[in-house]
Motif scaffolding. Structure first.
Motif, short mmCIF file in Angstrom:
data_model
loop_
_atom_site.label_atom_id
_atom_site.label_comp_id
_atom_site.label_asym_id
_atom_site.label_seq_id
_atom_site.Cartn_x
_atom_site.Cartn_y
_atom_site.Cartn_z
N MET A 1 -4.91 26.66 8.77
CA MET A 1 -5.15 25.11 9.17
C MET A 1 -4.42 24.21 8.61
SD MET A 1 -7.05 23.95 11.58
CE MET A 1 -7.59 22.33 12.03
N LYS A 2 -4.31 24.37 7.27
CA LYS A 2 -3.55 23.28 6.53
C LYS A 2 -2.09 23.37 7.08
CE LYS A 2 -2.94 21.94 1.66
NZ LYS A 2 -3.17 22.33 0.22
N ALA A 3 -1.50 24.52 7.10
CA ALA A 3 -0.14 24.85 7.48
C ALA A 3 0.08 23.89 8.74
CB ALA A 3 0.35 26.04 7.53
N ILE A 4 -0.72 24.10 9.63
CA ILE A 4 -0.79 23.39 11.28
C ILE A 4 -0.76 21.99 10.93
CG2 ILE A 4 -1.90 23.10 13.53
CD1 ILE A 4 -2.61 26.18 13.01
N LEU A 5 -1.54 21.54 10.21
CA LEU A 5 -1.87 20.04 9.67
C LEU A 5 -0.40 19.37 9.28
CD1 LEU A 5 -3.45 17.39 10.00
CD2 LEU A 5 -4.61 18.24 7.63
N VAL A 6 0.00 20.29 8.30
CA VAL A 6 1.08 19.64 7.79
C VAL A 6 2.46 19.67 8.76
CG1 VAL A 6 3.09 20.49 6.06
CG2 VAL A 6 0.62 20.26 5.37
N LEU A 7 2.68 20.86 9.49
CA LEU A 7 3.80 20.91 10.48
C LEU A 7 3.44 19.86 11.73
CD1 LEU A 7 6.09 22.33 11.58
CD2 LEU A 7 4.27 23.63 13.03
N PHE A 8 2.26 19.31 11.79
CA PHE A 8 1.96 18.38 12.84
C PHE A 8 2.34 17.07 12.33
CE2 PHE A 8 0.07 16.77 16.52
CZ PHE A 8 -0.34 15.53 16.15
N THR A 9 2.13 16.82 10.90
CA THR A 9 2.41 15.78 10.30
C THR A 9 3.93 15.31 10.28
OG1 THR A 9 0.53 15.67 8.94
CG2 THR A 9 2.11 14.15 8.38
N LEU A 10 4.62 16.50 9.93
CA LEU A 10 6.10 16.32 9.90
C LEU A 10 6.80 16.09 11.11
CD1 LEU A 10 6.92 19.43 7.40
CD2 LEU A 10 7.13 16.97 6.97
N VAL A 11 6.20 16.81 12.22
CA VAL A 11 6.91 16.71 13.52
C VAL A 11 6.64 15.09 14.06
CG1 VAL A 11 6.42 17.11 16.13
CG2 VAL A 11 6.58 19.00 14.36
N LEU A 12 5.20 14.53 13.80
CA LEU A 12 5.06 13.15 14.14
C LEU A 12 6.00 12.22 13.46
CD1 LEU A 12 1.24 12.84 14.59
CD2 LEU A 12 2.86 12.76 16.37
N SER A 13 6.16 12.39 12.00
CA SER A 13 7.12 11.58 11.27
C SER A 13 8.80 11.84 11.83
CB SER A 13 7.09 12.07 9.93
OG SER A 13 7.41 13.15 9.72
N ALA A 14 8.95 12.72 12.28
CA ALA A 14 10.40 12.79 12.83
C ALA A 14 10.65 12.19 14.15
CB ALA A 14 10.55 14.28 12.86
#
Length: 91
Positions: A1-14
């Motif tokens: 779950m933590k990995a998905i949240l980090v990935l989602f944050t990185l995509v939104l910041s990009a």
């Protein structure tokens, strides 16, 4: 779950780096920095987009609802053929 949240944050910041400066000036404030192009041509574009969003959300809701809890309880329902074959209790 933590990995998905980090990935989602990185995509939104990009997403903020997707549009070029020329396209950014042509977009309305809502879409500025997100997409390329001239932006919506009229208010009808927003109506069409929001209508499609509503249809997709309703479809997604009812699809998930029917997958999770379909509500068919009768023993003669067609899904019982598959469920009974999986249990090994073929009639």
């Amino acid at each position: 779950m933590k990995a998905i949240l980090v990935l989602f944050t990185l995509v939104l910041s990009a997403l903020s780096g997707i549009a070029c400066p020329v396209c950014e000036r042509q977009q309305p404030n809502v879409l500025r920095g997100i997409s390329h192009g001239t932006g919506p041509a009229s208010d009808w574009d927003y109506i069409i987009i929001w209508t499609m969003v509503v249809i997709v959300v309703f479809t997604l809701y009812f699809s998930i609802k029917m997958l999770v809890k379909p509500g068919e309880k009768t023993g003669s329902h067609i899904k019982r053929i598959i469920l009974n074959l999986e249990d090994g209790t073929e009639k």
